[in-house]
Design an enzyme around this catalytic site. Structure first.
Site, short mmCIF file in Angstrom:
data_model
loop_
_atom_site.label_atom_id
_atom_site.label_comp_id
_atom_site.label_asym_id
_atom_site.label_seq_id
_atom_site.Cartn_x
_atom_site.Cartn_y
_atom_site.Cartn_z
N LYS A 153 1.00 -1.10 0.09
CA LYS A 153 -0.02 0.03 -0.04
C LYS A 153 0.86 1.26 0.03
CE LYS A 153 -3.73 -1.89 0.20
NZ LYS A 153 -5.19 -1.79 -0.59
N LYS A 179 0.82 -9.58 -2.36
CA LYS A 179 -0.08 -9.54 -3.34
C LYS A 179 -0.17 -8.18 -3.83
CE LYS A 179 -5.19 -9.84 -3.85
NZ LYS A 179 -5.29 -8.24 -4.36
N ASP A 181 -2.16 -5.27 -5.90
CA ASP A 181 -3.51 -4.84 -5.54
C ASP A 181 -4.08 -4.97 -6.92
OD1 ASP A 181 -5.46 -4.06 -4.25
OD2 ASP A 181 -4.31 -2.29 -3.15
N GLU A 182 -5.31 -4.60 -6.89
CA GLU A 182 -6.17 -5.04 -8.12
C GLU A 182 -5.75 -3.89 -9.31
OE1 GLU A 182 -7.47 -4.00 -5.22
OE2 GLU A 182 -8.50 -2.17 -5.58
N HIS A 271 -9.36 -12.14 -7.30
CA HIS A 271 -9.66 -10.93 -6.81
C HIS A 271 -11.14 -10.81 -7.60
CE1 HIS A 271 -8.40 -7.25 -4.73
NE2 HIS A 271 -9.53 -6.69 -5.20
N LYS A 311 -13.80 -3.19 5.98
CA LYS A 311 -14.02 -1.99 5.60
C LYS A 311 -15.28 -2.09 4.30
CE LYS A 311 -10.80 -1.37 1.87
NZ LYS A 311 -9.30 -0.87 1.46
C1 CAP Z 1 -7.61 -4.35 0.97
C2 CAP Z 1 -7.63 -4.23 -0.70
C3 CAP Z 1 -8.62 -5.38 -1.32
C4 CAP Z 1 -9.83 -5.41 -1.04
C5 CAP Z 1 -10.68 -6.70 -1.83
C6 CAP Z 1 -8.23 -2.81 -1.24
O1 CAP Z 1 -6.69 -3.48 1.20
O2 CAP Z 1 -6.25 -4.62 -1.16
O3 CAP Z 1 -8.59 -5.13 -2.57
O4 CAP Z 1 -9.91 -5.98 0.31
O5 CAP Z 1 -12.04 -6.70 -1.21
O6 CAP Z 1 -7.64 -2.48 -2.19
O7 CAP Z 1 -9.16 -2.35 -0.48
P1 CAP Z 1 -6.70 -3.38 2.93
P2 CAP Z 1 -12.70 -7.95 -1.00
O8 CAP Z 1 -6.12 -4.57 3.58
O9 CAP Z 1 -5.56 -2.21 3.20
O10 CAP Z 1 -8.02 -2.88 3.55
O11 CAP Z 1 -11.68 -8.94 -0.39
O12 CAP Z 1 -13.74 -7.60 -0.28
O13 CAP Z 1 -13.04 -8.45 -2.52
MG MG Z 2 -6.86 -4.20 -3.27
#
Ligand code: CAP
Ligand code: MG
Length: 431
Positions: A153, A179, A181-182, A271, A311
């Site tokens: 992050k 991992k 991120d998306e 994801h 969240k």
């Molecule tokens: C979490 C996260 C994930 C979401 C995906 C984000 O970051 O990297 O992509 O959790 O959601 O971008 O928000 P944090 P889900 O750990 O810093 O919150 O698992 O509900 O599909």
């Molecule tokens: Mg993410």
């Protein structure tokens, strides 16, 4: 007036689904002036063999390809589809029917595809997960505790070198996975190949120093041929996984990638960005449960299912339903809003909890979700006052405390990293 439509020919309350029928459960709300019967007739008709008007000619086969709405309970209707309607092993084709035109019909104010029951005659044409939970645990040498991972992050911004350092810190703090991120794929300032190469070196170091297995979920999401190239690269570097953002890529390319990953021996981390665009409104759209079942069938090894206290939206009931559907072999027909499912030889999917998790709420996540999860803690380790490695240590300490039934406050007395994390975040539930 002369009858122009034949929608109600698709309603048959005396019908009992055959063993190899596909059955769908919908929640429906007719538009003003439309009866329940007219509404459920349209659902079965438009998703199978019907159209808006009677026809002068019908195929000989019509009775064999007609869906039937066969049971209404309150706002819920069950629809049975003959197996011959569906091309074996073609997931997009199934969606074009049961999740297609019907969502746009004027006669329906709201329509939600809640669940689907797939007969073995249909599931046998899909691969399902290659590794499943046991395979992943063996691969990572993690026996009982949740598998842990973190996303660097902020989501994007780090260059490949900085990224690899964060990965090293994450692994060194005791985490199993890092991992992407998306929205991090191959960007100008952080190229996929460069990131993989640098993380490969860091992983060697982290594994040597810790004596533990470490792995990475690199985001290969993109055009399908590009994904194949990236998967091959990961295989050449000896990595174990690919990460695919499965809603945005779509099921056609996911099916292709499932075949490619079979040949390369790679696990798929799924994801699910964009899922909330169609699963969040409880009255309309498609449930995450439905989407998750399609992912298990096609064969992802890990899928995000929600974290309950994090969240992102999702009630404990919804999240646990999805989790059960991912891990159990048999789902019984327990309530009016559930269908039975027999997964047979299709392996379980490792459920992933993620989004706003930090050491202070880990015990609650584990209490609700159990230990059979992959837990991603990202902001919740990188935001630690002493940095990523201390954050990872704090999260691992929180997991150990939970598994041993020791209150966090007590454990924190002898674990400085956890103590600092609790001082910063306490038990807050991020929004
Ligand atoms: C979490 C996260 C994930 C979401 C995906 C984000 O970051 O990297 O992509 O959790 O959601 O971008 O928000 P944090 P889900 O750990 O810093 O919150 O698992 O509900 O599909
Ligand atoms: Mg993410």
């Amino acid at each position: 007036m002369k009858k122009v439509d034949w929608y109600q020919d698709f309603v048959d309350f005396a019908y009992r689904p055959k063993e190899d029928d596909v059955v769908c459960l919908f929640r429906f709300e007719p538009s003003q002036g439309v009866s329940n019967l007219e509404a459920v007739g349209r659902i079965a008709s438009e998703s199978s063999a019907g159209t808006w008007t009677t026809l002068s000619n019908l195929p000989r086969n019509i009775e064999r390809v007609k869906a039937r709405s066969f049971e209404i309970k309150g706002r819920f209707v069950r629809v049975a589809y003959p197996i011959d309607l569906w091309e074996p092993g073609n997931m997009p084709q199934l969606l074009s029917g049961v999740a297609g035109n019907i969502f746009g019909m004027r006669a329906l104010k709201n329509l939600r595809l809640v669940d689907i029951s797939l007969p073995v005659a249909y599931t046998k044409n899909f691969l399902g997960p290659q590794f499943g939970i046991d395979g992943i645990r063996r691969m990572l040498k993690v026996k009982r505790r949740p598998v842990t991972g973190a996303v660097a992050k902020p989501k994007v911004g780090w260059d490949a070198e900085e990224h690899a350092k964060i990965a090293y810190e994450t692994w060194s703090g005791g985490f199993d996975l890092v991992k992407d991120d998306e929205n991090l794929t191959s960007l100008k300032f952080n190229k996929f190949e460069q990131r993989v190469k640098l993380c490969y070196r860091m992983r060697e170091r982290a594994e040597r120093e810790s004596g533990n297995r470490k792995s990475a979920l690199f985001n290969i999401t993109g055009e399908t041929n590009q994904m194949i190239k990236r998967a091959k690269l990961l295989h050449d570097y000896g990595f174990e996984y690919v990460m695919i953002d499965v809603v945005v890529t779509g099921f056609s390319s996911l099916q292709t990638m499932r075949n490619v990953c079979q040949d390369l021996g790679l696990a798929i981390h799924a994801h699910r960005a964009m899922h909330a665009a169609f699963d969040r409104n409880p009255l309309h759209g498609i449930t995450m449960l439905f989407l998750a079942k399609m992912c298990r069938l096609v064969g992802v090894d890990q899928l995000h299912v929600g974290a309950v206290v994090g969240k992102l939206a999702g009630t404990p009931k919804q999240v646990l339903e999805i989790k059960n559907q991912m891990v159990l072999k048999t789902i019984k027909n327990l309530s009016p809003v559930h269908l039975q499912q027999q997964w047979n030889s299709i392996k379980p999917v490792f459920p992933v909890s993620s989004g706003g998790i930090h050491p202070g709420i880990i015990p609650e996540v584990l209490r609700i979700m159990g230990n059979e999860i992959v837990m991603l803690v990202s902001g919740g380790i990188h935001g630690h006052p002493d940095g990523t490695r201390s954050g990872a240590l704090a999260a691992m300490q929180s997991i150990m405390a939970s598994m041993d039934g020791i209150p966090l406050r007590e454990y924190a007395m002898t674990h400085a990293e956890l103590r600092a994390a609790l001082e910063k975040w306490g038990r807050i539930r991020p929004e």
